[in-house]
Write a protein that holds these residues in place. Structure first.
Motif, PDB file in Angstrom:
ATOM      1  N   GLU A 154       0.680  -1.268  -0.059  1.00 58.35           N
ATOM      2  CA  GLU A 154       0.041  -0.074   0.137  1.00 58.35           C
ATOM      3  C   GLU A 154       0.871   1.225   0.030  1.00 58.35           C
ATOM      4  O   GLU A 154       1.866   1.317   0.539  1.00 58.35           O
ATOM      5  CB  GLU A 154      -0.848   0.189   1.140  1.00 58.35           C
ATOM      6  CG  GLU A 154      -1.953  -0.851   1.308  1.00 58.35           C
ATOM      7  CD  GLU A 154      -2.897  -0.583   2.609  1.00 58.35           C
ATOM      8  OE1 GLU A 154      -2.521   0.363   3.392  1.00 58.35           O
ATOM      9  OE2 GLU A 154      -3.981  -1.100   2.698  1.00 58.35           O
ATOM     10  N   TRP A 155       0.407   2.171  -0.866  1.00 59.49           N
ATOM     11  CA  TRP A 155       1.048   3.642  -0.534  1.00 59.49           C
ATOM     12  C   TRP A 155       0.381   4.212   0.458  1.00 59.49           C
ATOM     13  O   TRP A 155      -0.861   4.476   0.394  1.00 59.49           O
ATOM     14  CB  TRP A 155       0.847   4.273  -1.608  1.00 59.49           C
ATOM     15  CG  TRP A 155       1.732   5.579  -1.584  1.00 59.49           C
ATOM     16  CD1 TRP A 155       3.092   5.657  -1.521  1.00 59.49           C
ATOM     17  CD2 TRP A 155       1.246   6.959  -1.873  1.00 59.49           C
ATOM     18  NE1 TRP A 155       3.378   7.139  -1.172  1.00 59.49           N
ATOM     19  CE2 TRP A 155       2.098   7.866  -1.760  1.00 59.49           C
ATOM     20  CE3 TRP A 155      -0.184   7.261  -1.971  1.00 59.49           C
ATOM     21  CZ2 TRP A 155       2.148   9.281  -1.746  1.00 59.49           C
ATOM     22  CZ3 TRP A 155      -0.318   8.732  -2.203  1.00 59.49           C
ATOM     23  CH2 TRP A 155       0.735   9.531  -2.042  1.00 59.49           C
ATOM     24  N   ARG A 156       0.827   4.621   1.897  1.00 58.94           N
ATOM     25  CA  ARG A 156       0.383   5.451   2.751  1.00 58.94           C
ATOM     26  C   ARG A 156       1.108   6.577   2.917  1.00 58.94           C
ATOM     27  O   ARG A 156       2.264   6.340   3.755  1.00 58.94           O
ATOM     28  CB  ARG A 156       0.156   4.411   4.046  1.00 58.94           C
ATOM     29  CG  ARG A 156      -0.708   3.356   3.838  1.00 58.94           C
ATOM     30  CD  ARG A 156      -2.218   3.375   4.072  1.00 58.94           C
ATOM     31  NE  ARG A 156      -2.402   3.721   5.447  1.00 58.94           N
ATOM     32  CZ  ARG A 156      -2.659   3.323   6.418  1.00 58.94           C
ATOM     33  NH1 ARG A 156      -2.730   1.870   6.484  1.00 58.94           N
ATOM     34  NH2 ARG A 156      -2.970   3.888   7.395  1.00 58.94           N
ATOM     35  N   PRO A 157       0.871   7.795   2.344  1.00 61.68           N
ATOM     36  CA  PRO A 157       1.744   8.869   2.650  1.00 61.68           C
ATOM     37  C   PRO A 157       1.841   9.419   4.038  1.00 61.68           C
ATOM     38  O   PRO A 157       2.862   9.962   4.520  1.00 61.68           O
ATOM     39  CB  PRO A 157       0.882  10.224   1.771  1.00 61.68           C
ATOM     40  CG  PRO A 157      -0.292   9.583   1.482  1.00 61.68           C
ATOM     41  CD  PRO A 157      -0.133   7.980   1.671  1.00 61.68           C
ATOM     42  N   ASP A 158       0.763   9.027   5.111  1.00 62.74           N
ATOM     43  CA  ASP A 158       0.787   9.349   6.412  1.00 62.74           C
ATOM     44  C   ASP A 158       2.141   8.697   7.129  1.00 62.74           C
ATOM     45  O   ASP A 158       2.570   9.059   8.148  1.00 62.74           O
ATOM     46  CB  ASP A 158      -0.467   9.044   7.205  1.00 62.74           C
ATOM     47  CG  ASP A 158      -1.037   7.774   6.877  1.00 62.74           C
ATOM     48  OD1 ASP A 158      -0.795   7.301   5.883  1.00 62.74           O
ATOM     49  OD2 ASP A 158      -1.774   7.145   7.870  1.00 62.74           O
ATOM     50  N   PHE A 159       2.410   7.447   6.711  1.00 66.01           N
ATOM     51  CA  PHE A 159       3.229   6.740   7.166  1.00 66.01           C
ATOM     52  C   PHE A 159       4.926   7.199   6.600  1.00 66.01           C
ATOM     53  O   PHE A 159       5.807   7.541   7.330  1.00 66.01           O
ATOM     54  CB  PHE A 159       3.406   5.250   6.853  1.00 66.01           C
ATOM     55  CG  PHE A 159       2.451   4.760   7.972  1.00 66.01           C
ATOM     56  CD1 PHE A 159       2.880   4.286   9.324  1.00 66.01           C
ATOM     57  CD2 PHE A 159       1.087   4.332   7.480  1.00 66.01           C
ATOM     58  CE1 PHE A 159       1.968   3.770  10.169  1.00 66.01           C
ATOM     59  CE2 PHE A 159       0.187   3.776   8.423  1.00 66.01           C
ATOM     60  CZ  PHE A 159       0.731   3.331   9.849  1.00 66.01           C
ATOM     61  N   SER A 160       4.824   6.903   5.433  1.00 68.09           N
ATOM     62  CA  SER A 160       6.011   7.310   4.550  1.00 68.09           C
ATOM     63  C   SER A 160       5.787   7.942   3.100  1.00 68.09           C
ATOM     64  O   SER A 160       5.262   7.068   2.348  1.00 68.09           O
ATOM     65  CB  SER A 160       7.051   6.210   4.575  1.00 68.09           C
ATOM     66  OG  SER A 160       8.203   6.526   3.716  1.00 68.09           O
ATOM     67  N   PRO A 161       6.070   8.927   3.066  1.00 73.69           N
ATOM     68  CA  PRO A 161       5.569   9.910   1.880  1.00 73.69           C
ATOM     69  C   PRO A 161       6.280   9.098   0.595  1.00 73.69           C
ATOM     70  O   PRO A 161       5.805   9.253  -0.697  1.00 73.69           O
ATOM     71  CB  PRO A 161       5.815  11.378   1.812  1.00 73.69           C
ATOM     72  CG  PRO A 161       6.690  11.511   3.082  1.00 73.69           C
ATOM     73  CD  PRO A 161       6.440  10.171   3.974  1.00 73.69           C
ATOM     74  N   GLU A 162       7.435   8.839   0.604  1.00 75.41           N
ATOM     75  CA  GLU A 162       8.211   8.354  -0.427  1.00 75.41           C
ATOM     76  C   GLU A 162       8.179   6.947  -0.777  1.00 75.41           C
ATOM     77  O   GLU A 162       8.877   6.352  -1.679  1.00 75.41           O
ATOM     78  CB  GLU A 162       9.688   8.971  -0.538  1.00 75.41           C
ATOM     79  CG  GLU A 162      10.406   8.384   0.601  1.00 75.41           C
ATOM     80  CD  GLU A 162      10.251   9.724   1.878  1.00 75.41           C
ATOM     81  OE1 GLU A 162      10.407   8.984   2.971  1.00 75.41           O
ATOM     82  OE2 GLU A 162      10.083  10.569   1.753  1.00 75.41           O
ATOM     83  N   SER A 163       7.783   5.978  -0.067  1.00 79.67           N
ATOM     84  CA  SER A 163       7.841   4.521  -0.182  1.00 79.67           C
ATOM     85  C   SER A 163       6.387   4.062   0.169  1.00 79.67           C
ATOM     86  O   SER A 163       5.592   4.531   0.738  1.00 79.67           O
ATOM     87  CB  SER A 163       8.899   3.988   0.823  1.00 79.67           C
ATOM     88  OG  SER A 163       8.523   4.190   2.096  1.00 79.67           O
ATOM     89  N   TYR A 164       6.482   2.540  -0.128  1.00 84.66           N
ATOM     90  CA  TYR A 164       5.166   1.974   0.197  1.00 84.66           C
ATOM     91  C   TYR A 164       5.380   1.063   1.445  1.00 84.66           C
ATOM     92  O   TYR A 164       6.533   0.860   1.994  1.00 84.66           O
ATOM     93  CB  TYR A 164       4.972   0.959  -0.886  1.00 84.66           C
ATOM     94  CG  TYR A 164       4.639   1.585  -2.187  1.00 84.66           C
ATOM     95  CD1 TYR A 164       2.968   1.716  -2.218  1.00 84.66           C
ATOM     96  CD2 TYR A 164       5.346   2.119  -2.979  1.00 84.66           C
ATOM     97  CE1 TYR A 164       2.628   2.121  -3.717  1.00 84.66           C
ATOM     98  CE2 TYR A 164       4.638   2.782  -4.299  1.00 84.66           C
ATOM     99  CZ  TYR A 164       3.565   2.743  -4.536  1.00 84.66           C
ATOM    100  OH  TYR A 164       3.249   3.254  -5.674  1.00 84.66           O
ATOM    101  N   ILE A 165       4.271   0.707   1.933  1.00 85.02           N
ATOM    102  CA  ILE A 165       4.325  -0.206   3.322  1.00 85.02           C
ATOM    103  C   ILE A 165       3.780  -1.415   2.923  1.00 85.02           C
ATOM    104  O   ILE A 165       3.030  -1.588   1.941  1.00 85.02           O
ATOM    105  CB  ILE A 165       3.486   0.335   4.573  1.00 85.02           C
ATOM    106  CG1 ILE A 165       2.031   0.719   4.107  1.00 85.02           C
ATOM    107  CG2 ILE A 165       4.333   1.776   4.771  1.00 85.02           C
ATOM    108  CD1 ILE A 165       1.198   0.940   5.359  1.00 85.02           C
TER     109      ILE A 165
END
Length: 57
Positions: free
Chosen positions: A13-24
Motif C-alpha cells: 500500500e502507498w500510505r503517505p501518512d507513514f512514509s511519503p516516498e515509499s510503500y508499506i
C-alpha cells in the motif's frame, strides 16, 4: 509475502501518512504494518547480541 505475526497475506500500500516516498506492507488478516524502516530496525535487532543481565540475589 507472508505476515510474521499471523502468516497471513501481506499487500503493498502507498500510505503517505507513514512514509511519503515509499510503500508499506499491510496484512489483510491481522492488520500488521511493515515498512522499510521497520524492516531495517528488525534486522538490526536480530544481529545484536544481547548481554546477559545480572540479577540481585
Amino acid at each position: 509475502m507472508t505476515c510474521e505475526r499471523c502468516q497471513g497475506l501481506m499487500v503493498e500500500e502507498w500510505r503517505p501518512d507513514f512514509s511519503p516516498e515509499s510503500y508499506i506492507w499491510r496484512c489483510i488478516n491481522c492488520g500488521a504494518i511493515t515498512d522499510p524502516l521497520i524492516e531495517h530496525n528488525r534486522l538490526l535487532s536480530q544481529r545484536m547480541v544481547k548481554q546477559p543481565t545480572l540479577s540481585a540475589a
